[in-house]
Design a protein around this motif. Structure first.
Motif, PDB file in Angstrom:
ATOM      1  N   PHE A 164       5.857  31.434 -89.654  1.00 21.27           N
ATOM      2  CA  PHE A 164       5.912  32.419 -90.728  1.00 21.27           C
ATOM      3  C   PHE A 164       7.278  33.077 -90.902  1.00 21.27           C
ATOM      4  O   PHE A 164       7.493  33.770 -91.895  1.00 21.27           O
ATOM      5  N   ARG A 165       8.182  32.863 -89.968  1.00 20.36           N
ATOM      6  CA  ARG A 165       9.553  33.348 -90.156  1.00 20.36           C
ATOM      7  C   ARG A 165      10.466  32.214 -90.587  1.00 20.36           C
ATOM      8  O   ARG A 165      11.270  32.369 -91.513  1.00 20.36           O
ATOM      9  N   PHE A 166      10.342  31.069 -89.912  1.00 24.87           N
ATOM     10  CA  PHE A 166      11.173  29.919 -90.239  1.00 24.87           C
ATOM     11  C   PHE A 166      10.450  28.903 -91.126  1.00 24.87           C
ATOM     12  O   PHE A 166      11.055  27.906 -91.528  1.00 24.87           O
ATOM     13  N   HIS A 167       9.180  29.149 -91.415  1.00 23.26           N
ATOM     14  CA  HIS A 167       8.385  28.325 -92.337  1.00 23.26           C
ATOM     15  C   HIS A 167       8.397  26.846 -91.959  1.00 23.26           C
ATOM     16  O   HIS A 167       8.465  25.980 -92.827  1.00 23.26           O
ATOM     17  N   ASN A 168       8.338  26.588 -90.653  1.00 26.07           N
ATOM     18  CA  ASN A 168       8.279  25.201 -90.183  1.00 26.07           C
ATOM     19  C   ASN A 168       6.909  24.984 -89.544  1.00 26.07           C
ATOM     20  O   ASN A 168       6.737  25.086 -88.328  1.00 26.07           O
ATOM     21  N   PHE A 169       5.940  24.669 -90.375  1.00 24.32           N
ATOM     22  CA  PHE A 169       4.566  24.555 -89.901  1.00 24.32           C
ATOM     23  C   PHE A 169       4.342  23.340 -88.997  1.00 24.32           C
ATOM     24  O   PHE A 169       3.562  23.428 -88.042  1.00 24.32           O
ATOM     25  N   PRO A 170       4.976  22.191 -89.248  1.00 31.17           N
ATOM     26  CA  PRO A 170       4.792  21.075 -88.311  1.00 31.17           C
ATOM     27  C   PRO A 170       5.262  21.397 -86.895  1.00 31.17           C
ATOM     28  O   PRO A 170       4.575  21.075 -85.921  1.00 31.17           O
ATOM     29  N   ARG A 171       6.432  22.034 -86.768  1.00 28.78           N
ATOM     30  CA  ARG A 171       6.898  22.395 -85.427  1.00 28.78           C
ATOM     31  C   ARG A 171       6.047  23.507 -84.820  1.00 28.78           C
ATOM     32  O   ARG A 171       5.815  23.522 -83.599  1.00 28.78           O
ATOM     33  N   ALA A 172       5.568  24.428 -85.648  1.00 26.01           N
ATOM     34  CA  ALA A 172       4.657  25.455 -85.143  1.00 26.01           C
ATOM     35  C   ALA A 172       3.366  24.816 -84.638  1.00 26.01           C
ATOM     36  O   ALA A 172       2.821  25.223 -83.604  1.00 26.01           O
ATOM     37  N   SER A 173       2.891  23.796 -85.349  1.00 23.37           N
ATOM     38  CA  SER A 173       1.696  23.078 -84.893  1.00 23.37           C
ATOM     39  C   SER A 173       1.954  22.377 -83.571  1.00 23.37           C
ATOM     40  O   SER A 173       1.079  22.329 -82.695  1.00 23.37           O
ATOM     41  N   THR A 174       3.155  21.834 -83.408  1.00 24.59           N
ATOM     42  CA  THR A 174       3.517  21.174 -82.156  1.00 24.59           C
ATOM     43  C   THR A 174       3.470  22.155 -80.997  1.00 24.59           C
ATOM     44  O   THR A 174       2.910  21.868 -79.928  1.00 24.59           O
ATOM     45  N   ASP A 216       8.727  12.885 -83.105  1.00 24.41           N
ATOM     46  CA  ASP A 216       9.995  13.613 -83.238  1.00 24.41           C
ATOM     47  C   ASP A 216       9.842  15.090 -82.904  1.00 24.41           C
ATOM     48  O   ASP A 216      10.713  15.685 -82.240  1.00 24.41           O
ATOM     49  N   ASN A 217       8.767  15.725 -83.355  1.00 24.74           N
ATOM     50  CA  ASN A 217       8.570  17.155 -83.081  1.00 24.74           C
ATOM     51  C   ASN A 217       8.366  17.418 -81.590  1.00 24.74           C
ATOM     52  O   ASN A 217       8.819  18.441 -81.060  1.00 24.74           O
ATOM     53  N   TYR A 218       7.714  16.501 -80.914  1.00 20.51           N
ATOM     54  CA  TYR A 218       7.502  16.664 -79.480  1.00 20.51           C
ATOM     55  C   TYR A 218       8.805  16.440 -78.705  1.00 20.51           C
ATOM     56  O   TYR A 218       9.043  17.103 -77.689  1.00 20.51           O
ATOM     57  N   ARG A 219       9.639  15.514 -79.189  1.00 20.42           N
ATOM     58  CA  ARG A 219      10.970  15.335 -78.571  1.00 20.42           C
ATOM     59  C   ARG A 219      11.791  16.605 -78.745  1.00 20.42           C
ATOM     60  O   ARG A 219      12.486  17.037 -77.817  1.00 20.42           O
ATOM     61  N   TRP A 220      11.740  17.168 -79.954  1.00 19.77           N
ATOM     62  CA  TRP A 220      12.458  18.429 -80.199  1.00 19.77           C
ATOM     63  C   TRP A 220      11.979  19.516 -79.258  1.00 19.77           C
ATOM     64  O   TRP A 220      12.782  20.256 -78.682  1.00 19.77           O
ATOM     65  N   MET A 221      10.669  19.623 -79.105  1.00 20.44           N
ATOM     66  CA  MET A 221      10.107  20.676 -78.266  1.00 20.44           C
ATOM     67  C   MET A 221      10.512  20.507 -76.806  1.00 20.44           C
ATOM     68  O   MET A 221      10.948  21.470 -76.152  1.00 20.44           O
ATOM     69  N   LEU A 222      10.397  19.293 -76.285  1.00 20.58           N
ATOM     70  CA  LEU A 222      10.662  19.061 -74.872  1.00 20.58           C
ATOM     71  C   LEU A 222      12.143  19.141 -74.522  1.00 20.58           C
ATOM     72  O   LEU A 222      12.496  19.317 -73.358  1.00 20.58           O
ATOM     73  N   THR A 223      13.016  18.985 -75.497  1.00 21.43           N
ATOM     74  CA  THR A 223      14.459  19.091 -75.256  1.00 21.43           C
ATOM     75  C   THR A 223      15.015  20.441 -75.691  1.00 21.43           C
ATOM     76  O   THR A 223      16.227  20.655 -75.645  1.00 21.43           O
ATOM     77  N   ASN A 224      14.128  21.338 -76.099  1.00 23.61           N
ATOM     78  CA  ASN A 224      14.541  22.655 -76.588  1.00 23.61           C
ATOM     79  C   ASN A 224      14.459  23.660 -75.434  1.00 23.61           C
ATOM     80  O   ASN A 224      13.382  23.928 -74.901  1.00 23.61           O
ATOM     81  N   ASP A 225      15.602  24.219 -75.038  1.00 26.09           N
ATOM     82  CA  ASP A 225      15.621  25.189 -73.939  1.00 26.09           C
ATOM     83  C   ASP A 225      14.768  26.411 -74.262  1.00 26.09           C
ATOM     84  O   ASP A 225      14.177  27.028 -73.366  1.00 26.09           O
ATOM     85  N   GLY A 226      14.708  26.780 -75.545  1.00 23.74           N
ATOM     86  CA  GLY A 226      13.913  27.932 -75.936  1.00 23.74           C
ATOM     87  C   GLY A 226      12.444  27.756 -75.634  1.00 23.74           C
ATOM     88  O   GLY A 226      11.750  28.716 -75.257  1.00 23.74           O
ATOM     89  N   PHE A 227      11.933  26.538 -75.759  1.00 23.09           N
ATOM     90  CA  PHE A 227      10.524  26.274 -75.458  1.00 23.09           C
ATOM     91  C   PHE A 227      10.241  26.485 -73.979  1.00 23.09           C
ATOM     92  O   PHE A 227       9.238  27.106 -73.609  1.00 23.09           O
ATOM     93  N   TRP A 228      11.117  25.989 -73.105  1.00 24.89           N
ATOM     94  CA  TRP A 228      10.896  26.129 -71.670  1.00 24.89           C
ATOM     95  C   TRP A 228      11.039  27.575 -71.219  1.00 24.89           C
ATOM     96  O   TRP A 228      10.310  28.033 -70.329  1.00 24.89           O
ATOM     97  N   GLU A 229      11.952  28.315 -71.849  1.00 26.02           N
ATOM     98  CA  GLU A 229      12.080  29.725 -71.517  1.00 26.02           C
ATOM     99  C   GLU A 229      10.836  30.493 -71.966  1.00 26.02           C
ATOM    100  O   GLU A 229      10.326  31.363 -71.242  1.00 26.02           O
ATOM    101  N   THR A 230      10.331  30.155 -73.145  1.00 26.96           N
ATOM    102  CA  THR A 230       9.117  30.783 -73.637  1.00 26.96           C
ATOM    103  C   THR A 230       7.923  30.449 -72.740  1.00 26.96           C
ATOM    104  O   THR A 230       7.073  31.305 -72.463  1.00 26.96           O
TER     105      THR A 230
END
Length: 274
Positions: A236-246, A33-47
């Motif tokens: 450390f801002r959004f406290h989402n460590f699983p997504r940060a790990s992804t 699920d976290n990888y699906r979120w990442m790959l469909t997140n425009d912010g990730f591709w812009e980053t």
């Protein structure tokens, strides 16, 4: 090595397959699920785009400055030893102190950079360098390159001193000018060193955090937000460590792929030269 490298990598990968509702709560398995979120997140591709733009610019500027400085310092002139020692100062300065000096220099009210900029045609007001999306990336790259180029220059300088004088003399006897001598003799001789430095510079810039964070914090409007900054913000801002790990796993895979690509080029070059 097992404790400080392998285990953290394993924990980051394992955490990337989980979800944590809140800090202190047990993590639950969510698969990909976290990888699906990442790959469909425009912010990730812009980053990702910003990360590679930053990396390429740092490669060009830092190694370019390093090569230019090494060529100058390889020549005989009065004060060469002092010049070599002075050139290493940016590399010796701590990152925090370096960034604080540049922040002061780029201050829109009293910064020395604006004082010089006002002398340029068409510039009639103080510039907010670090708040402009276009200029922010330029200055982040320049500060990073200024901090790192002495290391590259010293390594290139050492490689230049291994170039055979006989080959240089033969090129001059054949009528080659300085540029032709550099292009046909010097550059091929130091190309393995340049390729190795390209690998190191790519990895160093890919994982750069301190300079970017202290200069711009990834802003303005994400203009300098690299993957490392996004990992920090997510954890450390959004406290989402699983997504940060992804995101961290994705960054690790990218950096590892880049290193493998350049190492493959190096091996190919060695086979052709051998």
């Amino acid at each position: 090595e097992l404790i400080f490298i392998i285990y953290p990598i394993y924990k980051a990968i394992a955490m990337s397959f989980t979800k944590q509702v809140a800090l202190g709560k047990p993590a639950t398995w969510v698969g990909l699920d976290n990888y699906r979120w990442m790959l469909t997140n425009d912010g990730f591709w812009e980053t990702t785009r910003v990360t590679f733009v930053y990396m390429v610019l740092v490669l060009v500027v830092a190694i370019g400055f390093g090569l230019g400085a090494a060529l100058v310092l390889n020549r005989q002139f009065v004060g060469r030893t002092a010049a070599r020692a002075t050139m290493t100062l940016p590399w010796a300065f701590p990152d925090v102190a370096t960034v604080l000096v540049f922040i002061w220099m780029l201050n829109p009210n009293f910064g020395v950079v604006n004082r010089f900029a006002l002398w340029m045609p068409g510039v009639s007001k103080m510039q907010t360098w670090l708040l402009d999306p276009q200029w922010a990336m330029v200055w982040v790259v320049l500060v990073t390159a200024w901090k790192g180029f002495p290391f590259y220059s010293l390594v290139i300088l050492a490689a230049l001193q291994t170039v055979s004088p006989d080959l240089l003399d033969a090129a001059r006897v054949d009528g080659a000018n300085k540029f032709q001598t550099f292009w046909t003799v010097t550059l091929p001789a130091i190309s393995p060193t340049l390729l190795l430095l390209t690998v190191l510079a790519a990895i160093f810039s890919f994982k750069q955090f301190t300079i970017i964070w202290l200069l711009t914090g990834g802003g303005p409007s994400g203009a300098t937000e690299t993957i490392v900054i996004q990992v920090y913000q997510t954890a450390f801002r959004f406290h989402n460590f699983p997504r940060a790990s992804t995101l961290g796993v994705a960054g690790f895979v990218m950096a590892f792929t880049i290193a493998l690509f350049f190492l493959a080029l190096q091996r190919r070059q060695e086979r052709e030269m051998g």
